[in-house]
Design a protein around this motif. Sequence first.
Motif, short mmCIF file in Angstrom:
data_model
loop_
_atom_site.label_atom_id
_atom_site.label_comp_id
_atom_site.label_asym_id
_atom_site.label_seq_id
_atom_site.Cartn_x
_atom_site.Cartn_y
_atom_site.Cartn_z
N HIS A 48 -9.92 11.27 -38.35
CA HIS A 48 -10.48 9.96 -37.78
C HIS A 48 -11.81 9.88 -38.41
O HIS A 48 -12.47 8.76 -38.71
CB HIS A 48 -10.40 9.75 -36.52
N PHE A 137 -1.40 18.34 -32.67
CA PHE A 137 -2.66 17.36 -32.27
C PHE A 137 -1.90 16.52 -30.99
O PHE A 137 -1.04 15.81 -31.35
CB PHE A 137 -2.78 16.60 -33.51
N LYS A 165 -5.23 20.84 -30.87
CA LYS A 165 -6.41 20.05 -30.80
C LYS A 165 -5.96 18.96 -29.57
O LYS A 165 -5.01 18.06 -29.84
CB LYS A 165 -6.73 19.33 -31.90
N ARG A 169 -6.89 13.59 -22.43
CA ARG A 169 -7.84 12.66 -21.70
C ARG A 169 -7.10 12.31 -20.18
O ARG A 169 -7.03 11.20 -19.80
CB ARG A 169 -8.34 11.33 -22.25
N CYS A 193 -10.95 17.97 -28.08
CA CYS A 193 -11.62 16.98 -28.78
C CYS A 193 -12.11 15.73 -27.92
O CYS A 193 -11.87 14.56 -28.29
CB CYS A 193 -10.67 16.48 -29.92
N ASP A 195 -14.48 14.26 -27.41
CA ASP A 195 -16.02 14.03 -27.54
C ASP A 195 -16.90 13.49 -26.52
O ASP A 195 -17.87 13.72 -26.47
CB ASP A 195 -15.94 12.99 -28.93
N HIS A 255 -13.79 4.02 -29.73
CA HIS A 255 -14.04 5.37 -30.47
C HIS A 255 -14.08 5.36 -32.32
O HIS A 255 -14.73 5.98 -32.80
CB HIS A 255 -12.71 6.55 -30.39
N1 LIG Z 1 -11.96 12.81 -30.72
C1 LIG Z 1 -10.93 12.06 -31.08
C2 LIG Z 1 -10.96 11.50 -32.46
C3 LIG Z 1 -10.58 12.44 -33.61
O1 LIG Z 1 -9.44 12.65 -34.22
C4 LIG Z 1 -9.42 12.35 -30.56
O2 LIG Z 1 -9.65 12.52 -29.59
O3 LIG Z 1 -8.44 12.42 -31.31
#
Ligand SMILES: N[C@@H](CC=O)C(=O)O
Length: 309
Positions: A48, A137, A165, A169, A193, A195, A255
Amino acid sequence: MAIDWKGLNPAPVTLFKDNGDVDFDGNARLAKWLASIPGVKSLVILGHAGEGTFLTHDEQLELIRVYKDATPLPVVAGITGEGTKVAELEAKEKFEAGATGALVYPNHGWLRFGYQKGAPVDRYKAVAQSGLECILFQYPAVTKANYDLDTQLQIAAVPGVTATKNGVRDMKRWYNEIPALKNAFPDLAIMSCHDEWLLPTMFDIDGLLVGYGNMAPELLIEYLAAGKAQDYPLARKYHEQLLPITRAVYHRGSHMEGSVALKHALRARGLIDNVNVREPLKALGDGADEEIRAAVKASGLTVVQSVPA
Ligand SMILES: N[C@@H](CC=O)C(=O)O
């Protein structure tokens, strides 16, 4: 050779010239700088933050070659093809271009419709045949491309899947599913991830895989060490120190804007010359550059004086 994910795995932005072409030299320079920082373990491109799906097929492969030549670190490529067969072929080509790892995106049709049981694990099996080490992911819980625990466990069992990853959330899910994954697969590297609010995840992870890693790698590596040491006051200190730049880059309208804002932060640090992006990304509005420059300063991020040749 197995990738050591236990550190910072930045997702570099992709640089473009004023005429819109990919700026391969600029990307090599950014790669060299990131690779020069102790604690950076791999570079995750074509995701991304890297505007991966906005690059043509040939540009994607060329970018992998450029990164491979520029740095001794493993190059991890986003695999975004929609169909499983397409993703399998894409992975093979990216492996041949020099990638070592794959950040395997879900089929984006699943975002809207959800997935059929078994389809995600088959996607990982197909991609892993390429020889790329794969990252599971986990998309946010609010999307339908988010994997339930059973699906994550099936994916983690696929030979060649060595890390996750996690961007769920949803801390209820995090607090249940991360220990379950760890319990079943002690060698699976856990990376956050989140962020825009890393702090709650920092005490359970082996590494970070974040776009954030572009602009503040030095501080994120120290922050990660504090989390691993279970030193909440120190981790909190890094969280507070970084809050101005977290707000300016990631607490934005979406984002997607974060990818543009990252370029402003990198320019403020003297690492790149322009903030060009490809559509559908849009330039940020008036005042954003000044705001991000001020945040870079407030977070104690300095202008980088030299980049290894
Ligand atoms: N941090 C982001 C964007 C990245 O790939 C996410 O949560 O996936």
